[in-house]
Design a protein around this motif. Sequence first.
Motif, mmCIF file in Angstrom:
data_model
loop_
_atom_site.group_PDB
_atom_site.id
_atom_site.type_symbol
_atom_site.label_atom_id
_atom_site.label_comp_id
_atom_site.label_asym_id
_atom_site.label_seq_id
_atom_site.Cartn_x
_atom_site.Cartn_y
_atom_site.Cartn_z
ATOM 1 N N SER A 85 -6.247 -1.872 0.494
ATOM 2 C CA SER A 85 -5.752 -0.626 1.098
ATOM 3 C C SER A 85 -4.366 -0.819 1.693
ATOM 4 O O SER A 85 -3.482 0.033 1.521
ATOM 5 C CB SER A 85 -6.722 -0.143 2.182
ATOM 6 N N LEU A 86 -4.157 -1.936 2.389
ATOM 7 C CA LEU A 86 -2.861 -2.185 3.004
ATOM 8 C C LEU A 86 -1.791 -2.462 1.949
ATOM 9 O O LEU A 86 -0.651 -1.998 2.079
ATOM 10 C CB LEU A 86 -2.953 -3.356 3.982
ATOM 11 N N ALA A 87 -2.142 -3.214 0.911
ATOM 12 C CA ALA A 87 -1.157 -3.553 -0.115
ATOM 13 C C ALA A 87 -0.691 -2.308 -0.867
ATOM 14 O O ALA A 87 0.510 -2.043 -0.982
ATOM 15 C CB ALA A 87 -1.747 -4.575 -1.088
ATOM 16 N N ILE A 88 -1.645 -1.535 -1.372
ATOM 17 C CA ILE A 88 -1.294 -0.321 -2.129
ATOM 18 C C ILE A 88 -0.765 0.760 -1.197
ATOM 19 O O ILE A 88 0.215 1.450 -1.504
ATOM 20 C CB ILE A 88 -2.508 0.186 -2.917
ATOM 21 N N GLY A 89 -1.423 0.920 -0.036
ATOM 22 C CA GLY A 89 -1.021 1.970 0.897
ATOM 23 C C GLY A 89 0.368 1.769 1.455
ATOM 24 O O GLY A 89 1.127 2.732 1.618
ATOM 25 N N ALA A 90 0.750 0.520 1.745
ATOM 26 C CA ALA A 90 2.081 0.258 2.295
ATOM 27 C C ALA A 90 3.168 0.557 1.263
ATOM 28 O O ALA A 90 4.202 1.151 1.589
ATOM 29 C CB ALA A 90 2.171 -1.194 2.759
ATOM 30 N N LEU A 91 2.940 0.167 0.024
ATOM 31 C CA LEU A 91 3.924 0.460 -1.030
ATOM 32 C C LEU A 91 4.052 1.962 -1.255
ATOM 33 O O LEU A 91 5.160 2.488 -1.391
ATOM 34 C CB LEU A 91 3.524 -0.242 -2.327
ATOM 35 N N SER A 92 2.911 2.642 -1.279
ATOM 36 C CA SER A 92 2.938 4.094 -1.479
ATOM 37 C C SER A 92 3.611 4.792 -0.296
ATOM 38 O O SER A 92 4.404 5.721 -0.485
ATOM 39 C CB SER A 92 1.509 4.624 -1.654
ATOM 40 N N ALA A 93 3.301 4.339 0.912
ATOM 41 C CA ALA A 93 3.897 4.951 2.103
ATOM 42 C C ALA A 93 5.399 4.708 2.147
ATOM 43 O O ALA A 93 6.163 5.570 2.607
ATOM 44 C CB ALA A 93 3.224 4.384 3.353
ATOM 45 N N PHE A 94 5.842 3.551 1.675
ATOM 46 C CA PHE A 94 7.281 3.264 1.641
ATOM 47 C C PHE A 94 8.004 4.240 0.721
ATOM 48 O O PHE A 94 9.070 4.774 1.060
ATOM 49 C CB PHE A 94 7.504 1.829 1.174
ATOM 50 N N ALA A 193 4.174 -2.970 11.746
ATOM 51 C CA ALA A 193 3.040 -3.793 12.176
ATOM 52 C C ALA A 193 1.978 -2.999 12.955
ATOM 53 O O ALA A 193 0.781 -3.129 12.660
ATOM 54 C CB ALA A 193 3.534 -4.974 13.004
ATOM 55 N N PRO A 194 2.349 -2.156 13.945
ATOM 56 C CA PRO A 194 1.301 -1.392 14.643
ATOM 57 C C PRO A 194 0.511 -0.473 13.713
ATOM 58 O O PRO A 194 -0.713 -0.371 13.820
ATOM 59 C CB PRO A 194 2.092 -0.579 15.681
ATOM 60 N N GLY A 195 1.211 0.187 12.786
ATOM 61 C CA GLY A 195 0.515 1.044 11.830
ATOM 62 C C GLY A 195 -0.369 0.252 10.891
ATOM 63 O O GLY A 195 -1.466 0.698 10.527
ATOM 64 N N MET A 196 0.069 -0.937 10.498
ATOM 65 C CA MET A 196 -0.729 -1.780 9.614
ATOM 66 C C MET A 196 -1.997 -2.243 10.331
ATOM 67 O O MET A 196 -3.082 -2.260 9.730
ATOM 68 C CB MET A 196 0.091 -2.992 9.179
ATOM 69 N N VAL A 197 -1.869 -2.613 11.596
ATOM 70 C CA VAL A 197 -3.041 -3.040 12.365
ATOM 71 C C VAL A 197 -4.026 -1.886 12.507
ATOM 72 O O VAL A 197 -5.244 -2.058 12.340
ATOM 73 C CB VAL A 197 -2.619 -3.567 13.748
ATOM 74 N N THR A 198 -3.506 -0.708 12.807
ATOM 75 C CA THR A 198 -4.364 0.463 12.977
ATOM 76 C C THR A 198 -5.143 0.780 11.718
ATOM 77 O O THR A 198 -6.380 0.874 11.728
ATOM 78 C CB THR A 198 -3.521 1.687 13.371
ATOM 79 N N THR A 199 -4.430 0.958 10.611
ATOM 80 C CA THR A 199 -5.092 1.342 9.364
ATOM 81 C C THR A 199 -5.968 0.220 8.835
ATOM 82 O O THR A 199 -7.046 0.472 8.283
ATOM 83 C CB THR A 199 -4.045 1.723 8.307
ATOM 84 N N GLY A 200 -5.526 -1.023 9.015
ATOM 85 C CA GLY A 200 -6.327 -2.143 8.546
ATOM 86 C C GLY A 200 -7.644 -2.246 9.290
ATOM 87 O O GLY A 200 -8.710 -2.425 8.676
#
Length: 281
Positions: A85-94, A193-200
């Motif tokens: 979720s973080l790998a795909i979601g971060a790229l998509s969000a970028f 980082a805060p958003g990644m921690v939250t969603t993760g």
Amino acid sequence: MKVRATAKRVAFGLCVFCLLVYLVFPFGWALVSSFKTNAELFATPARFWPAHPTLEHYRHVLANDDFLRAALNSVFVACSVTLVSLAIGALSAFALGRYRFRGRSLVLYVVLSMTLFPQIAVLGALFQLVNALGLYNRLPALTLTYLVFTLPFTVWVLTGFLEAVPIEIEEAAIMDGASPLQLFAKIMLPLAAPGMVTTGLLSFIAAWNELLFALSFMQTPDKRTVTYAILSFSATTSSAFEVPWGQMMAASVLVTTPLVVLALIFQRRIIAGLTAGAVKG
């Protein structure tokens, strides 16, 4: 006016107290029940604290090989769902948060709409997909199906977070010769980082607590998750007419405690991640 303000504060405090009791009582009751003997569990009137605390139920749970295997299965599934979720979601969000293109808003609304569907509405289609891919009764089936709900939330939250990053930071990196991939990996990810921690963490909790898909796609005991294993306790007791409430409460406490600890450790980052981008400055 002073009396009125005091009355409002008292009413607000009572509302907060009632809400706190409502939220904490189920976990507290499970914790207390896990230390009761079988006789005390069914005694009337109910005791709010065990007269003779015991660790018998915890010993039974920790000696249950099926439960321990299910815990490992849940760790694997929850961690894999979180990482994907973080790998795909971060790229998509970028891409959605830093670039403007036709149909961007439509994509965001479609992503958000995916979180509105109840699990049962997509269960049939996912069951056919899992069968077609040959993943039935395999743990990757849970990883794949859980992404239906964790990935849209991850994309939505991280998109709002990355949108709030000042454009000057991106322009400075581009002026220094950073490629889009370098901009994403070395600039945006540390800032997110805060958003990644939250969603993760929320993705991990959602995958850890899920039951419906585990019931639908996992059948053999060696592939069950912890929620499925707890539900199956009543089928593995010595008596068909006995529900092992003590063991179920002990297992629930063991399963829930790590999530509570993680939430307490990362509570500030969770709040920062959920509120990021709410105010532009």
